[in-house]
Scaffold this active site. Structure first.
Site, PDB file in Angstrom:
ATOM      1  CB  CYS A  83      -0.929  -0.003   1.207  1.00 17.79           C
ATOM      2  SG  CYS A  83      -1.661  -1.610   1.483  1.00 17.79           S
ATOM      3  CB  CYS A 204     -12.879  -0.906   6.327  1.00 21.82           C
ATOM      4  SG  CYS A 204     -13.141  -2.057   7.686  1.00 21.82           S
ATOM      5  CB  SER A 205      -9.799   2.587   3.291  1.00 16.50           C
ATOM      6  OG  SER A 205      -9.000   1.420   3.278  1.00 16.50           O
ATOM      7  CE  LYS A 326     -14.854   4.866   6.334  1.00 22.14           C
ATOM      8  NZ  LYS A 326     -15.381   4.786   4.980  1.00 22.14           N
ATOM      9  CG  HIS A 330      -6.512   2.436   0.203  1.00 26.84           C
ATOM     10  ND1 HIS A 330      -5.311   2.921  -0.262  1.00 26.84           N
ATOM     11  CD2 HIS A 330      -6.180   1.374   1.004  1.00 26.84           C
ATOM     12  CE1 HIS A 330      -4.315   2.194   0.228  1.00 26.84           C
ATOM     13  NE2 HIS A 330      -4.808   1.246   0.987  1.00 26.84           N
TER      14      HIS A 330
END
Lengths: 383, 348, 130
Positions: A83, A204-205, A326, A330
């Site tokens: 990431c 969670c994103s 978020k 992402h």
């Protein structure tokens, strides 16, 4: 080493871009960045992407994107650091310009996550495949374990986690490129479908498609092009154990601490000198832990700080003015570059409704896996 | 002296009640509970199979025997539910236990008597002087077709026995096997569930073979039922072992300890071996034990054991069968059970 | 997953075999070629204890496709009594609300996953509440 500046940026909207391929979105972002910079050619390019092989069955992205961007035969390199691929792509471009090897370099990042792959499984390849993933752990699961440990150790609450998501949606609602441009409430976060305890869906994103690109060059070239330079005053990267269970502390991310130490030293700054910070909030707990590990708050105080609004625009240290992972979305490989773009806009005073007044120094913190890699950049705007 | 030097059992924690299954198919639960004397049965977890059950039982046997696993020269597993059609379950079990690679391994199949077969061969290899120790395991995650009578009984569990010549806890005095071609119950290659001949599984199959082996064993040993403290027979349901015991002249009291089927179900290859483990858990030095298995197809293996003074030293070294049978039970509804036993058609 | 890859992890996953640095005592699980603490390349083989406690945990309610039929399931970081930490599912938990950091567990041998419908079964350790 030569001074390195950012002179152009471009990104796609983040979200479910059903009609566009991975090539379409990367080229769209790269063309925007090149146009924004006003350069006629680039000397080299980097493409940050975490797992295009699993997501769309396409590797060799450097060559693919150079081809479709119409810039062959320049060197084009795919950079992968889970990431943190975008942030590391930016750092490679920075190093190439700083070293004198090239004058104008494109740093890009891209991920196309909605083409049908098992996203949970693809993302999990950023953890220890044999000793974490094999057992059935997921990324929400790894960060959820960090969250439970943080809650136990410091009394952090689900409500404090939720405050991060609420604040980031409030910022993201003002970002035209964000995937979710809607505000949410604490209750909505607390009552969302559970994903991995203590996380609900809104901790969670999301899964996103998107691409982002910036042009970096020398201070001299920026002057020649009559561009207002945004200077890179620190670039630092660190690694840590791949498995979360191997770390001495579950509630501190060593790579963040180490990269931050190097970045502050390089820039000659301290945490209180930072005007705004984009942090890697893949999950709500990540923003809390990282805000502590970057030195903005004491260890264990990140949750309370978020709840008190200290990280909101106008607070002590505005965090994730873009909406963060978020709310903005992402698309893994694009995230690190999109963070740089937020700083670029803020430091240029062009962040619209989410502008941090008088912002001069911005930090971007991008990490891979459960924190096995972290890359931090500090950018300085003109006076 | 050849006999058992270590024994261990294991049962999964999950259970389904006979009345839950009966309700699903519109059957009268009371006729099952009273008629077949089956109250509930064990169900394997989604992460359990004959191999994991064998490992758990064998670990308990090793805890009791306190021997070097490297001294085990053979390991045999009898089961009707070997996870692989081709690849012996024992290959995985020996690697998990630190046995071998200098070890003889085989998977046995003889319907519900595959476990006693494994014990029989293990004991005789030790008796022949081929090796110091040999392990025989009976374990199953038994299959019963949805709605079939077998669904009320087919359960999961297993027991492992290490055979040796030193520190024997139960000496094997006599053995006898009795076999014929009797198609009472079978499962064709590639089929998910076994088929059976209904009432044909009774007199011509179970009773004929168990009685055949038992009678020969009594003759061979010149012993009579009253010489034994305990007896255990294969337990396809609650009724059959009681009935065959009665026909042979054993009392309810002799059968009581090993008669675990009403709350456990029929663990197929693990049935009489787990019954034997339950007996060894409580047996005293000098006790005589009579055991006869039954495997459809059909055949029976009989054993006469004499418990030694070593027994009391090993009984508390590992969990007992009753611990697994009575503690920490998790009851499933039929939907959960169907999911656990992979009876639901999925997109794969 | 190919069988060679599974096979080479068998000593660790089945028997908890680890390496202990002969110089500084660092325990490497799985075994490593070089000690991350003191750079020594000499390890002696050891077997880890199968008892420990929960350091942290979560309940996975949305799993990868491979585990999607087993959700919800608990998974945690377990610290074994010899201080080594590993990640393992916590099997057989009925009431997830009662899971607590610090609870004692024991590692047991279970099936972890299948390589599809026709591929190999893959085994290893899971924790159960002690």
């Amino acid at each position: 080493m030569r001074d390195v500046v950012v002179i152009g940026a471009g990104m796609t909207k983040f979200g479910e871009l059903w009609g566009k391929s991975i090539k379409d979105i990367f080229v769209e972002a790269a063309l925007k960045a090149i146009e924004d910079a006003g350069v006629k050619q680039i000397d080299s390019m980097y493409v940050g992407a975490m797992s295009s092989g699993l997501f769309v069955g396409q590797e060799h992205l450097g060559a693919v994107m150079a081809d479709y961007l119409g810039v062959t035969p320049i060197p084009a390199t795919h950079v992968e650091s889970a990431c943190a691929s975008g942030g590391v792509s930016f750092r490679q471009a920075y190093l190439e310009v700083a070293s004198g090897a090239s004058d104008i370099v494109l740093a890009g990042g891209v991920e196309k996550m909605t083409d049908g792959a098992d996203v949970t499984e693809a993302l999990a390849t950023a953890a220890d495949q044999e000793y974490e993933v094999y057992q059935g752990v997921t990324f929400p699961g790894l960060y959820a374990m960090i969250a439970h440990a943080h809650m136990k150790e410091f009394g952090t609450t689900r409500k404090q986690l939720a405050a991060v998501a609420v604040k980031n949606h409030r910022n993201g609602a003002k970002n035209p490129n964000a995937q979710f441009r809607s505000e949410i409430t604490i209750d909505q976060v607390l009552n969302a479908t559970m994903v991995s305890d203590p996380f609900g869906l809104l901790d969670c994103s999301p899964v996103s498609d998107g691409a982002a690109a910036v042009i970096v060059t020398t201070m001299e070239m920026a002057k020649k092009l009559k561009k207002k330079p945004i200077k890179v005053i620190a670039s630092a990267q660190a690694s840590d154990t791949i498995a979360l269970h191997s770390r001495p502390s579950i509630t501190t991310i060593g790579s963040v601490v180490n990269a931050a130490k190097k970045a502050y030293k390089m820039a000659g700054l301290k945490p209180s000198d930072i005007d705004l910070c984009e942090v890697h909030d893949c999950f709500t707990i990540a923003e809390i832990v990282v805000s502590e590990d970057l030195g903005f708050f004491k260890k264990g105080e990140g949750g309370k700080a978020a709840e008190k609004g200290l990280t909101a625009i106008g607070g002590k240290i505005p965090i994730n003015t873009s909406g963060g992972l978020k709310s903005k979305g992402h698309p893994v490989g694009a995230t690190g570059i999109a963070q740089i773009i937020e700083l670029y806009e803020q430091l240029n005073g062009k962040a619209g409704d989410r502008q941090v007044k008088g912002a001069r120094i911005g930090m971007a913190q991008n990490m891979g896996g459960s924190g096995a890699s972290c890359v931090i950049h500090i950018l300085e705007g003109g006076k | 002296m050849v006999g058992i030097v270590g024994f261990g059992a294991y049962l999964p924690r999950y259970r389904i009640k006979a009345e839950t299954i009966a309700k699903q198919w519109g059957m009268d639960a009371n006729s099952i509970i009273r008629g077949l004397q089956l109250n509930e049965k064990t169900v394997p977890g989604q992460d359990e199979d004959t191999i994991t059950i064998s490992v758990a039982a064998a670990k308990n046997a090793l805890l009791r025997a306190q021997i070097d696993p490297q001294d085990i020269g053979a390991l045999y597993i009898g089961s009707e539910s070997h996870p692989y059609a081709v690849k012996p379950s024992g290959t995985i079990v020996i690697d998990a236990l630190g046995i071998g690679p200098h070890v003889h391994v085989a998977s046995y199949e003889f319907a519900c008597k595959a476990g006693s077969e494994a014990m029989y061969v293990a004991a005789n290899l030790v008796k022949a002087g081929e090796m110091k120790y040999a392990m025989g395991i009976g374990a199953d995650t038994s299959q019963g077709a949805p709605g079939d009578a077998l669904e009320y009984s087919a359960s999961a569990g297993g027991a492992a026995f290490i055979m040796g010549t030193e520190k024997v806890v139960a000496e094997i005095l006599f053995t006898h096997s009795y076999t014929s071609d009797t198609p009472d119950f079978w499962r064709r290659e590639g089929e998910d569930y076994p088929r059976h001949g209904g009432r044909f599984t009774g007199d011509p199959a179970y009773f004929k073979h168990v009685m055949g082996a038992a009678t020969a064993l009594l003759e061979k040993s010149k012993m009579k039922p009253s010489d034994f403290k305990y007896a255990v027979f294969h337990m396809p349901n609650g009724k059959f072992p009681q009935e065959v015991g009665k026909r042979l002249g054993f009392t309810k009291e002799q059968l009581e300890v090993g008669w675990i089927v009403p709350w456990m179900g029929n663990t197929y290859s693990g049935s009489s071996p787990t019954g034997l483990a339950a007996i060894l858990d409580v047996a005293k030095p000098g006790d005589m034990i009579f055991m006869v298995s039954f495997g459809s197809g059909a055949g029976s293996d009989g054993f006469i054991f004499k418990v030694t003074k070593e027994i009391t030293k090993v009984q508390n070294r590992a969990p007992k069968l009753k611990d697994y049978l009575d503690k920490d039970k998790i009851y499933l509804d039929y939907g959960e059970y169907a999911k656990f036993r992979k009876k639901i058609k999925l997109n794969e | 997953m190919i069988t060679a890859r599974y096979h080479r992890e068998v000593p660790q996953r089945y028997r908890l075999e680890a390496g202990k640095c002969t110089k500084c005592g660092y325990v490497a699980f799985p075994p490593r070629l070089v000690c991350p603490k003191c750079s020594t390349k000499k390890f002696k083989p050891i077997v880890l204890k199968d008892e420990g406690k929960i350091i942290t945990y979560t309940v996975i309610r949305v799993g990868p496709d491979k585990f999607s039929k087993e959700t919800p399931y608990a998974i945690g970081i377990i610290e074994l009594n010899d201080k080594l930490r590993l990640t393992a599912q916590i099997a057989g938990v009925v009431d997830f609300e009662k899971l607590k950091i610090g609870q004692k567990v024991k590692l047991v041998f279970r099936k972890i996953q299948d390589d599809g419908k026709a591929g190999i079964h893959m085994y290893g350790y899971k924790a159960v509440l002690a």
